[in-house]
Each structure stands twice: as structure tokens, then as C-alpha cells.
Design a protein around this motif. Sequence first.
Motif, PDB file in Angstrom:
ATOM      1  N   MET A  80       0.844  -1.189   0.000  1.00  0.00           N
ATOM      2  CA  MET A  80       0.000   0.000   0.000  1.00  0.00           C
ATOM      3  C   MET A  80       0.882   1.242   0.000  1.00  0.00           C
ATOM      4  SD  MET A  80      -3.054   1.224   2.536  1.00  0.00           S
ATOM      5  CE  MET A  80      -4.061  -0.168   2.086  1.00  0.00           C
ATOM      6  N   LEU A  81       0.706   2.068  -1.015  1.00  0.00           N
ATOM      7  CA  LEU A  81       1.434   3.319  -1.134  1.00  0.00           C
ATOM      8  C   LEU A  81       0.588   4.426  -0.515  1.00  0.00           C
ATOM      9  CD1 LEU A  81       3.689   5.126  -2.350  1.00  0.00           C
ATOM     10  CD2 LEU A  81       2.292   5.246  -4.409  1.00  0.00           C
ATOM     11  N   MET A  82       1.140   5.101   0.479  1.00  0.00           N
ATOM     12  CA  MET A  82       0.445   6.203   1.143  1.00  0.00           C
ATOM     13  C   MET A  82       1.132   7.492   0.728  1.00  0.00           C
ATOM     14  SD  MET A  82      -1.769   4.578   3.121  1.00  0.00           S
ATOM     15  CE  MET A  82      -2.238   5.745   4.358  1.00  0.00           C
ATOM     16  N   GLU A  83       0.344   8.416   0.133  1.00  0.00           N
ATOM     17  CA  GLU A  83       0.928   9.672  -0.340  1.00  0.00           C
ATOM     18  C   GLU A  83      -0.141  10.757  -0.385  1.00  0.00           C
ATOM     19  OE1 GLU A  83       4.189  10.450  -3.665  1.00  0.00           O
ATOM     20  OE2 GLU A  83       2.276   9.868  -4.532  1.00  0.00           O
ATOM     21  N   ASP A  84       0.163  11.881   0.207  1.00  0.00           N
ATOM     22  CA  ASP A  84      -0.739  13.042   0.187  1.00  0.00           C
ATOM     23  C   ASP A  84      -2.165  12.690   0.622  1.00  0.00           C
ATOM     24  OD1 ASP A  84       1.350  14.659  -0.737  1.00  0.00           O
ATOM     25  OD2 ASP A  84       0.880  14.219  -2.834  1.00  0.00           O
ATOM     26  N   GLY A  85      -2.294  11.871   1.665  1.00  0.00           N
ATOM     27  CA  GLY A  85      -3.612  11.524   2.193  1.00  0.00           C
ATOM     28  C   GLY A  85      -4.370  10.515   1.358  1.00  0.00           C
TER      29      GLY A  85
END
Length: 95
Positions: A28-33
Motif C-alpha cells: 500500500m502506497l500512502m501519499e498526500d492523504g
Amino acid sequence: MLKIKDQQTGEVATDRETGASLHTMMVMLMEDGRAEVLKVTVPETSLAAGLKPGAMVRAIELFATPWARIFNGQLSEGVAYRAARLELVTVEAAQ
């Protein structure tokens, strides 16, 4: 999860350079919310010791390769992700 090269024979995909079995990992890539699930292929010998579901990882040398194919007259396309290795990330390092 082992990456299968041939569904009919069950042949496992291997790294061309090392011969190591390849695994497909859901990351899972988490970026900018926002969150996005990526299927990343990694050689078995490059998986972090102690890796388990839910662990925070860092993909090292992550490459994205766009692909497209026509099957039964239908266009399929996407992006294949490959990493040289996955490293475990400690909570302190993530902050």
C-alpha cells in the motif's frame, strides 16, 4: 505469494540474472492523504527477514513498466512494478 510464469504448468517465474523465485507482494502506497495498492514483484532472496502482513516496508530500486496487450480482441493495459528488494521500516524511521 509466488509469481506463476505459466498457469497451465504451474511454472514459477524466476529472476533472469540470479534464478531466484519471484514473489508478488501487495504493497500500500500512502501519499498526500491517499492510498493505492500496488502489486510489486520482488526476488525471494530480497525479501526482508521477518516480513509479515501489515509491516511497513520501503521498496528499493522500484521500477514501473507500462504494458499493453490484446487478448480476444480486448485491450488490457496497466503498469507492472518491480523492486530490487523490500526493507522493513521501523516506526522511528518512518517519522
